[in-house]
Enzyme design. Sequence first.
Site, mmCIF file in Angstrom:
data_model
loop_
_atom_site.group_PDB
_atom_site.id
_atom_site.type_symbol
_atom_site.label_atom_id
_atom_site.label_comp_id
_atom_site.label_asym_id
_atom_site.label_seq_id
_atom_site.Cartn_x
_atom_site.Cartn_y
_atom_site.Cartn_z
ATOM 1 N N GLN A 157 -4.768 -5.010 7.008
ATOM 2 C CA GLN A 157 -5.774 -5.942 6.494
ATOM 3 C C GLN A 157 -5.733 -7.299 7.193
ATOM 4 O O GLN A 157 -6.445 -8.215 6.776
ATOM 5 C CB GLN A 157 -5.588 -6.146 4.988
ATOM 6 C CG GLN A 157 -5.767 -4.889 4.156
ATOM 7 C CD GLN A 157 -7.195 -4.349 4.181
ATOM 8 O OE1 GLN A 157 -8.141 -5.049 4.525
ATOM 9 N NE2 GLN A 157 -7.338 -3.091 3.817
ATOM 10 N N HIS B 80 0.867 -1.185 0.000
ATOM 11 C CA HIS B 80 0.000 0.000 0.000
ATOM 12 C C HIS B 80 0.905 1.237 0.000
ATOM 13 O O HIS B 80 2.015 1.188 0.531
ATOM 14 C CB HIS B 80 -0.832 -0.055 1.295
ATOM 15 C CG HIS B 80 -1.912 0.973 1.397
ATOM 16 N ND1 HIS B 80 -1.671 2.274 1.769
ATOM 17 C CD2 HIS B 80 -3.250 0.883 1.209
ATOM 18 C CE1 HIS B 80 -2.810 2.939 1.816
ATOM 19 N NE2 HIS B 80 -3.790 2.124 1.473
HETATM 20 N N1 PMP Z 1 -1.907 -0.688 4.523
HETATM 21 C C1 PMP Z 1 -2.890 -1.385 3.964
HETATM 22 C C2 PMP Z 1 -2.620 -2.760 3.453
HETATM 23 C C3 PMP Z 1 -4.170 -0.847 3.881
HETATM 24 O O1 PMP Z 1 -5.151 -1.545 3.325
HETATM 25 C C4 PMP Z 1 -4.406 0.459 4.387
HETATM 26 C C5 PMP Z 1 -5.767 1.099 4.296
HETATM 27 N N2 PMP Z 1 -6.349 1.003 3.038
HETATM 28 C C6 PMP Z 1 -3.339 1.144 4.977
HETATM 29 C C7 PMP Z 1 -2.110 0.533 5.027
HETATM 30 C C8 PMP Z 1 -3.525 2.499 5.566
HETATM 31 O O2 PMP Z 1 -4.404 2.464 6.644
HETATM 32 P P1 PMP Z 1 -5.003 3.805 7.264
HETATM 33 O O3 PMP Z 1 -5.526 4.593 6.103
HETATM 34 O O4 PMP Z 1 -6.075 3.330 8.192
HETATM 35 O O5 PMP Z 1 -3.878 4.501 7.961
#
Ligand code: PMP
Length: 415
Positions: free
Chosen positions: A212, A132
């Site tokens: 996740q 991500h």
């Molecule tokens: N890592 C992964 C694998 C995610 O799916 C997400 C959220 N989509 C994030 C990091 C970031 O999380 P947050 O926006 O809650 O900080």
Amino acid sequence: MNAPLTGQPALAFDIDAIRAQFPILSEQVRGGRLAYLDNAATTQKPESVLAAIDDYYRHKNSNVHRAVHDLAERATTAYEGARDRIAQWFKVAREEIVFTRGTTEAINLVAYSFLRPRLQAGDEVLLTGMEHHSNIVPWQLVAKEKGAKIVAAPVLDDGSLDLEGWTALLNERTKFIAVVHVSNSLGTVNPVEQMIAAAKARGIPVLVDGAQSVAHIAIDFPALGADFYTCSAHKAYGPTGFGCLVAKRAILDAMPPWHGGGDMIRTVSFEESTWNEAPYRFEAGTPDMAGAVGFAAALDWIASVGLDAIAAHEHALLLEGTALLAAVPGLRMIGTAKNKGGILAFVMDGGHAQDIGTILDQYGVAVRTGHHCTMPLMARFGVPATVRASLAAYNNREDLEQLAKALHKASRLLA
Ligand code: PMP
């Protein structure tokens, strides 16, 4: 998800009783039934979490840590009690839980406080091709500043990690490893235990992005062996804007602060300040007390159902959903790894993901379309975007049938 779980006895999984605990699921959307399949983006909240947050503001709200009055004591007890609950969940000491705004902030904390002082020109940070953006950009910012390099391990055609390729990238320049536990775009469950063992053999610190996995796989942090684990409450039936970094105490104790402000100091003068102990050293300013209370309540909710039971239910739905989608003309799944969580991501002939998402919305099906904050992964698969349906404990067969029916309609429209 078919990963080994908690060993808690699985209660009989009464899906209707579970759905009844989530008021938003009875909302009408576009004049009809809601099939909420956007759980990887954020999950809905059960009554018990809503009630815990409401109770906090009605009966306990005050600022924490700094006052002697009754309400301040209640707020502090609630906030620090939540830390105890969350620490128990990950099987760590309370000092090993740093509260953050979520996964993103937790990763940034590690990038700036842990890695930045250690990183030198020529060093490498090893990631995977399915990270991500939250698990790419913070490392990139620090690496750019230090003249270090970001290296990404290849992803195979089925969406699993090329473990051999990843291992081949480990070398004496590798100073840090970060890996997503479960891919938000593919559902792939990465072999983090093996990766951590390989990293440990070389003395390389590892961060596991658990955004996740927290609501799907039991995390015994000491047994996992990672140095850092990060997660967000809102992906686990808890409130938005809250999460935590789980880290070994000795490591946190040696890390400098990264945000300055109230609560993170021991003494302040204009000449010099000294720092509070971990985890408070990393929690500058008034924290999100209701967020902590809500997250603890969310973990209680998961425990009340049983993580094993939730995982088994989601896995059954994943198989069912995969079969239903295979019958949709022109649909191609992106991410078919053997070890996979509850993510159904796909593209369709003749239509952009955005168009398909818009059609699905007309039938009350809430999915996410786009790059899912994984642009390098989209490039790897040669697609600009996918449609992603993602599962949670409260999804049922009807949700999948509603999705499949709407996809058949979309396929006819796009033909
Ligand atoms: N890592 C992964 C694998 C995610 O799916 C997400 C959220 N989509 C994030 C990091 C970031 O999380 P947050 O926006 O809650 O900080």
